[in-house]
Motif scaffolding. Structure first.
Motif: not given
Lengths: 162, 731
Positions: B215-224
């Motif tokens: 679970a993460t909210d970091d958009p950069a991580v999500l995009a990756a």
């Protein structure tokens, strides 16, 4: 480690209080924990499957295979993953010890002293000062599995053939 | 020179390359036969033979060198226009290809050239090159297929793929051998390497799934993570494709096969090949080679008529044989179609009746399509009676078995007088398989989706189907049919048997000709979410990479492989054929079913009994002579049988449970015996209890035939098995 034709590199492990060994060359990996998936209706000695980097590896419980009971204080059960041509197998043992180079001349080719089930897989015995190491042939360990007991198949209806 | 080990590797490479070259030669020769003036083609043939000659010198294969040298010399004369191409020359060149092939095969298996003697051929080639008259080349090379019938009296004449009109497929077939396929654009890769790539991709998929669950909210991580997801999917797809190869590899052999066969059978055949670029898993390509060859041979030998017959029927003298491959709904379809005489349905019908596969009455009622399926019965067609009436199918059962072994199907369509089409459907690959992941007890298991027909939720009290216990043989009633079921958890020993079970879901599967149900707890989402039992989650069909389970587990005979799901869990894939066998489920083919159906109409009256072991059975009333109550002491052992004496007559008695393949229960003091009239005198069947005489309320369901059972039907509202008393009872 010293390597010569006069010695044999073996990986020693303990099952049910006895010492065994297989040629270390055939050992692919030692795992200390793995999630096992049971295999219904498999021979009793096969306790499950483990997943090792894309491979499905059947796990043979060596206590059941050799028909030995648990020894008190078995330290750390481990999977000794062996390669056998295309198929891989894991031998579930009580404890993996060390790799030794043992002199070939010291291996006595007589039968095992740890019971009938082990006898067909043991190819020789090496006497250390404090213990006997039973050298196993992994091939024979695997081959005899199907001759051993299999849990009864629950059947529906009647059997065929008149 | 090269070292011994290296040499071996080079030889291997030489063999592979040469085998490809030979296929090319075959195609070139056929093309040259049609267009004898084609210089480019001739040059190509010359180069190929030259290459083989050169290589054989390098490896010291002297015989190969000698024969190819003679061939090269002859080809040189042809190329230089010193010699004209005629039937004798092409015949000799075919013989040359066969000779080279034979030597290479020997090298492949023994490493040496062997004791082939091709001096005659070499002499003939040399003599021809010198322009001397020669004996016509013996035709034995055309008889790769030994024991083919000798050609009829008509003059032997073969015409392959000669396009009488510019029909596109025919053109293509002729052109197929034209250009060498772009060797530069492909590389040879070890199959094992491709396998490891697939394994690694599988690992990557697991890692991706782990990433997704973090679970993460970091958009950069999500995009990756999203990108990795997309790339992984594409990678998996690509990796699977690396195993695919064009079906051409099989098709390419056929122009030669058909040519030789046409010559030896006295047929004229025009072969067209279409869709050779359709791709199929490498292992499957190997598996379909033999079945397809068989079908092609059948079409030429039994399908296409001799030219004179065709002419008399107003057809062109040359028969058309079409090979087509194409993708269709995730599978590959291969058609072998001829415009021959078709299959004589009447002959097949008679044969089926004669062989006892179906009763005469039932056979009449069966549609032609169903009748044709009989040609797939083991041993059906070896009978001359059918073959001579233009039937086909020497060994069609083998074709069917081989195709089904790789999860495919075969069906045949025939239009009398117009031709026959055999359609083979096989999966694209066996490495990837759509499965239904189900839950049974505490385990997850996978059922190959290709076999799944239907999912039926059990809701006993809510009007859904229920499991009915036919003592020891549970069945589910579905739209008027009774289907045997297996409780997967009990069967696999995951849970103790329970008397009555009305929960869960029946997965209706079809294997070969058998339909049965597998009762599971629920269909589980493959993502490993909360184990839902709702049928709505049947969408948990998942396409998985099939992993071998090794010889040790394969011996159990219940698992076809294993797979790793997205959550990292290992799941065994069920081998449904194995389950069908091990569960001893009723095994009846539909073809037989028809005959039983026809012979036992509903409305008949049955005597309903309970066996000593409590199983409910029925016996047709018309077969019963009388009922007797016999004291145990009146039963005597006589010659290994048990008999009851009545006056001077001895009536043998057999226990109903024994007829059903189980052990007879302990007998009480008095025994109920149902005495049946039989052709060999009366026979008694010992039962535990006689219940009633009831008229059948449903037609006999022959799909429920187990040992000693003829079928099942509803009697008094309860599904009841009908004892089989048609054969000799094992008294």
């Amino acid at each position: 480690m010293l390597k010569s034709d006069d010695t044999r590199d073996v990986c020693e492990f303990r099952v049910g209080g006895h010492s065994f060994a297989i040629d270390s060359e055939g050992v692919a990996e030692v795992l200390h924990s793995a999630a096992l998936t049971p295999v219904p209706l498999a021979p009793e000695a096969i306790v499950g499957l483990l997943h090792l980097r894309g491979r499905i590896v059947p796990v043979i419980d060596m206590r059941r295979r050799l028909e030995l009971s648990a020894a008190p204080g078995a330290a750390a059960p481990a999977h000794l993953v062996v390669r056998r041509a295309e198929d891989w197998y894991s031998l579930l043992v009580d404890e993996v010890l060390d790799v030794h180079a043992i002199p070939r001349a010291g291996i006595e080719p007589h039968a095992s002293s740890v019971g009938d089930a082990a006898a067909d897989a043991v190819t020789g015995v090496f006497a250390c000062p404090d213990r006997l190491i039973h050298i196993l042939d992994p091939e024979r360990v695997v081959q005899a599995i199907h001759r051993q007991r299999t849990p009864p198949l629950v059947r529906h209806g009647v059997t065929h053939g008149r | 020179m090269v070292g011994a080990n290296d040499n071996e590797e080079f030889v291997q490479e030489f063999l592979v390359e040469s085998s490809e070259n030979l296929d090319q030669l075959d195609r070139d020769l056929i093309a040259l036969e049609q267009a004898p003036g084609d210089e480019a083609r001739l040059a190509s043939i010359f180069r190929t033979v030259h290459t083989i000659k050169g290589n054989s010198g390098f490896f010291g294969f002297s015989k190969l060198g000698a024969i190819t040298h003679s061939g090269e010399h002859l080809l040189g004369r042809l190329r230089d226009g010193k010699l004209a191409l005629d039937d004798r020359v092409t015949g000799s060149l075919y013989s040359l290809v066969d000779a080279v092939r034979a030597i290479l095969r020997t090298i492949e298996t023994t490493g040496k050239e062997g004791d082939h003697d091709f001096r005659d051929l070499a002499q003939r080639l040399t003599a021809m090159a010198a322009g001397e008259p020669t004996e016509p080349p013996p035709r034995e090379h055309a008889l790769e297929i030994a024991a083919e019938p000798p050609p009829p009296a008509a003059p032997v004449e073969a015409e392959i793929a000669a396009p009488p009109e510019p029909a596109a497929p025919a053109e293509r077939a002729a052109g197929a051998g034209g250009e060498r396929s772009g060797g530069e654009a492909s590389i040879r890769v070890d199959v094992g390497l491709v396998g490891s790539i697939l394994d690694l991709v599988g690992e990557l998929v697991l890692a991706r799934n782990e990433l997704r669950s973090v679970a993460t909210d970091d958009p950069a991580v999500l995009a990756a993570a999203h990108r990795i997801n997309a790339v992984t999917n594409a990678l998996q797809e690509t990796a699977v494709k690396t195993r695919l190869q064009p079906i051409e590899q099989v098709f390419n052999k056929f122009p030669r096969t058909v040519r030789d066969l046409a010559v030896s059978c006295g047929r004229e055949v025009q072969l067209s090949i279409d869709g050779g670029d359709t791709e199929l898993d490498r292992t499957l390509i190997e598996s379909i080679r033999d079945p397809l060859t068989h079908l092609v041979r059948n079409a030429v030998d039994h399908g296409i008529e001799p030219p004179d017959v065709r002419a008399a029927r107003g057809k062109p003298r040359a028969g058309r044989l079409a090979l087509r491959a194409f993708n269709e709904s995730g599978q590959v379809t291969i058609e072998v179609e001829d415009d021959g005489g078709g299959i004589a349905v009447a002959a097949v019908r008679d044969k089926a009746v004669a062989k006892g596969l179906v009763s005469a009455e039932a056979a009449v009622a069966l549609p032609d399509e169903r009748i044709l399926q009989f040609i797939f019965e083991p041993g059906f067609s070896t009978a001359a009676a059918v073959t001579s009436v233009s039937g086909r199918g020497v060994g069609m059962d083998v074709v069917k078995t081989n195709i089904e072994a790789i999860g495919g199907t075969v069906d045949v369509h025939s239009r009398p007088g117009l031709g026959t089409t055999v359609r083979v459907r096989v999966p694209l690959t066996l490495a990837i398989m759509p499965v239904l992941v189900v839950r049974s007890g505490s385990e997850r298991l996978a059922i190959p989706q290709a076999a799944v027909r239907e999912l039926v939720p059990l809701k006993g009290d809510r009007g859904g189907p229920r499991i009915e216990g036919l003592d020891g043989a549970p069945v589910v009633r579905l739209r008027g049919r009774l289907l045997p079921v297996v409780f997967l958890d009990e069967f696999l020993g995951l849970r103790a048997a329970t008397a009555c079970r009305d929960e869960g879901t029946v997965v209706l599967v079809r294997v070969d000709d058998h339909e049965f149900g597998i009762v599971i707890d629920g269909v589980r989402t493959t993502a490993g979410g909360a184990g839902g039992t709702a049928i709505g989650e049947a969408a948990s069909l998942s396409t998985v990479v099939v992993k071998p389970i090794g010889g040790l587990l394969a011996q159990i005979g219940l698992y076809a492989g294993a797979t790793v799901l997205g959550d990292g869990g290992v799941v065994l894939i069920l081998d449904l054929r194995g389950i069908l066998r091990a569960a001893a489920l009723p095994v009846v083919r539909e073809s037989e079913a028809a005959s039983v159906e026809a012979s036992l109409a509903s409305g008949d009256r049955y005597l309903v009994c309970r066996t000593g072991r409590g199983r409910r059975i029925a016996l047709p009333l018309e077969a019963i002579e009388r009922l007797e109550n016999v004291r145990a002491s009146e039963l005597h052992a006589l010659g290994g049988r048990r008999v009851v004496r009545r006056g001077d007559a001895f009536t043998p008695v057999v226990d109903a449970d024994r007829l059903l393949g189980t052990v007879a229960a302990a007998e009480s003091d008095t025994i109920n015996v149902v005495v049946l009239g039989g052709p060999a005198g009366p026979v008694g069947v010992a039962v535990g209890q006689i219940l009633d005489v009831i008229a059948a309320e449903s037609p006999l369901q022959p799909s429920l035939v187990a040992a000693g059972v003829r079928g099942a039907l509803a009697l008094g509202g309860v599904a009841t098995e009908v004892l089989d008393i048609s054969g000799d009872l094992p008294c």
